[in-house]
Design an enzyme around this catalytic site. Sequence first.
Site, PDB file in Angstrom:
ATOM      1  N   LYS A 180       0.884  -1.182   0.000  1.00 34.91           N
ATOM      2  CA  LYS A 180       0.000   0.000   0.000  1.00 34.91           C
ATOM      3  C   LYS A 180       0.913   1.220   0.000  1.00 34.91           C
ATOM      4  O   LYS A 180       1.396   1.658   1.047  1.00 34.91           O
ATOM      5  CB  LYS A 180      -0.885  -0.023   1.252  1.00 34.91           C
ATOM      6  N   GLU A 256       9.505   1.136  10.796  1.00 35.03           N
ATOM      7  CA  GLU A 256      10.499   2.208  10.655  1.00 35.03           C
ATOM      8  C   GLU A 256       9.740   3.496  10.871  1.00 35.03           C
ATOM      9  O   GLU A 256       8.990   3.940   9.994  1.00 35.03           O
ATOM     10  CB  GLU A 256      11.115   2.206   9.243  1.00 35.03           C
ATOM     11  N   CYS A 290      13.126  10.812   7.758  1.00 34.88           N
ATOM     12  CA  CYS A 290      13.110  10.521   9.195  1.00 34.88           C
ATOM     13  C   CYS A 290      14.521  10.535   9.773  1.00 34.88           C
ATOM     14  O   CYS A 290      14.686  10.532  10.988  1.00 34.88           O
ATOM     15  CB  CYS A 290      12.405   9.203   9.465  1.00 34.88           C
ATOM     16  N   GLU A 388       9.208  16.582  15.185  1.00 35.85           N
ATOM     17  CA  GLU A 388       9.874  16.222  13.925  1.00 35.85           C
ATOM     18  C   GLU A 388       9.466  17.277  12.888  1.00 35.85           C
ATOM     19  O   GLU A 388       8.297  17.364  12.514  1.00 35.85           O
ATOM     20  CB  GLU A 388       9.423  14.817  13.495  1.00 35.85           C
TER      21      GLU A 388
HETATM   22  P1  ADP Z   1       3.491  10.792   7.079  1.00 35.41           P
HETATM   23  O1  ADP Z   1       3.128  11.532   8.330  1.00 35.41           O
HETATM   24  O2  ADP Z   1       4.914  10.795   6.765  1.00 35.41           O
HETATM   25  O3  ADP Z   1       2.585  11.055   5.935  1.00 35.41           O
HETATM   26  P2  ADP Z   1       2.024   8.447   7.756  1.00 35.41           P
HETATM   27  O4  ADP Z   1       2.423   7.573   8.877  1.00 35.41           O
HETATM   28  O5  ADP Z   1       0.797   9.270   7.898  1.00 35.41           O
HETATM   29  O6  ADP Z   1       3.307   9.305   7.457  1.00 35.41           O
HETATM   30  O7  ADP Z   1       1.882   7.625   6.411  1.00 35.41           O
HETATM   31  C1  ADP Z   1       2.746   6.595   6.017  1.00 35.41           C
HETATM   32  C2  ADP Z   1       1.922   5.547   5.324  1.00 35.41           C
HETATM   33  O8  ADP Z   1       0.934   5.062   6.227  1.00 35.41           O
HETATM   34  C3  ADP Z   1       1.172   6.013   4.092  1.00 35.41           C
HETATM   35  O9  ADP Z   1       1.170   4.974   3.139  1.00 35.41           O
HETATM   36  C4  ADP Z   1      -0.225   6.244   4.618  1.00 35.41           C
HETATM   37  O10 ADP Z   1      -1.231   6.108   3.642  1.00 35.41           O
HETATM   38  C5  ADP Z   1      -0.347   5.130   5.620  1.00 35.41           C
HETATM   39  N1  ADP Z   1      -1.346   5.362   6.670  1.00 35.41           N
HETATM   40  C6  ADP Z   1      -1.638   6.526   7.296  1.00 35.41           C
HETATM   41  N2  ADP Z   1      -2.611   6.326   8.220  1.00 35.41           N
HETATM   42  C7  ADP Z   1      -2.919   5.010   8.178  1.00 35.41           C
HETATM   43  C8  ADP Z   1      -3.822   4.166   8.894  1.00 35.41           C
HETATM   44  N3  ADP Z   1      -4.615   4.636   9.857  1.00 35.41           N
HETATM   45  N4  ADP Z   1      -3.859   2.855   8.571  1.00 35.41           N
HETATM   46  C9  ADP Z   1      -3.044   2.357   7.622  1.00 35.41           C
HETATM   47  N5  ADP Z   1      -2.172   3.080   6.920  1.00 35.41           N
HETATM   48  C10 ADP Z   1      -2.100   4.395   7.193  1.00 35.41           C
END
Ligand code: ADP
Length: 484
Positions: A180, A256, A290, A388
């Site tokens: 995903k 990570e 990161c 961050e």
């Molecule tokens: P960032 O803050 O760097 O955007 P995220 O942790 O929000 O990082 O996103 C990293 C990945 O996790 C992306 O692929 C995002 O679509 C996915 N993601 C964000 N929220 C969820 C969730 N609740 N469940 C599953 N995947 C998620």
Amino acid sequence: MNKEVTEFIKDKTLINGQWLEAISGKKYPVFNPATGEQIVLVPDMGQADTRLAIEKAEQAQKLWAKQTAKQRSIILKRWAQLVETHLDTLATVLTLEQGKSLAEAKGEVTSSINYIDWFANEAMRINGDVLPPSAEGNFEFVKKRAVGVVAAITPWNFPNSMIARKVAPALAAGCSVVIKPAEDTPLSALALATLGEKAGIPAGVLNVITASSGQEVGQELCSNPIVKKLSFTGSTEVGKILSRQCADTVKKLSLELGGNAPFMVFDDADLDAAVQGAVAIKFYNSGQTCICANRLLVQDGIYDAFINKLQAALSKLHLGNGLNPETTHGPLINEKAIHKVESIVKKAVDQGARVVQGGTSLPDIGKQFFNFSILADVTPEMDIFKTEIFGPVAAVYRFKSEEEVISLANSTNYGLAAYAYTEDKGRIFRLSDQMEYGMLGINTARFVSETVPFGGVKESGIGREGSVHGVDEFLEMHYVCIKN
Ligand code: ADP
């Protein structure tokens, strides 16, 4: 856009060897962050698509794991070669959807080639153990087996190499994968999948689910009992949600997560090297990694000189559309990111930080550009110390003693990367001993490669990617005792 780039920009996604639309028929737009233009519409998938991909991945994994290590290795090698052949095109796709300069994008695709090639070799070295018998006449051994179906959820800051760094070891181990990719940057994942298919990765072994939101897809990936492992790169906040969601089916986890990297410069440092390192790692990907230096901790005696030199070095960088050859740094990923960085800077200034340069967005270049910024007189009492930043803002703190800075550097829930510049050999050993980080660079700020066990301690994550340990994350041990 040249023809080859257009061919790699997909409006469908790969599940079980077929390029599909979402079952619901829904699509969502992917934008170029430098211009705000829509690049393409991709399938906006949900639970039903995810379940289908998982089920197909389960069937495919059984056959994939039966192939010999050499067969899997050959396919991975072919994949690496194809990525190399199309390096420039994949870099262009990456710049279009993510914004980073073409030079950085080429560097990222090169690292993907290195990861795939490395794990193609590692596939050949998955050995077990023969144990000394625990009772007379026993024959006892440990086999390493693929965990099974792997879910990979990846971020937008490295949309190409994060796929390679997860998928290549998983495939080397004999797992199948449902990826995903981040909603903002699905195109690099689809481009890599295109080449994976060409390289001979069997149908169902590599599947991609594109979606405008992670939640629904993530929920299915984490709760479906067929999925045996989640490999996630992203924020600590989301990592914690996913860990909780994976608890009911007791999945193996690699996480990570976020960082709050200290970058320490001591009075005895080679100042030019330190400034060069700070520019390289603070402003890498416009500050959106990161492992970016998040807190620049500079000793009293060289504080002003460091800031002056940093300012001079920043004047040589060029912000702009990543496709322009003179651009060194691109935009932030989306408008939300701009607002977040603006508010972090505002709060720091309200709390007493001094803007040496920048500190604002640059709407004249484009909606999502933020100026190269330096904040001085920043103190550990300010909120920015715990935040961050994920933007091109160098927050520079002042410290007096080694003891003080080690304690400051370690006073965070994060523990991913840390950096130090010093010429004192005794101090180098003390730092190696006392820094609570998964990775420490001393007199260097750019060390990540396929040979490095990338990962963090504390709330920065679980597990390691890359290196000789990377493939273990996708294997489990199976012990056999045969009584004679
Ligand atoms: P960032 O803050 O760097 O955007 P995220 O942790 O929000 O990082 O996103 C990293 C990945 O996790 C992306 O692929 C995002 O679509 C996915 N993601 C964000 N929220 C969820 C969730 N609740 N469940 C599953 N995947 C998620």
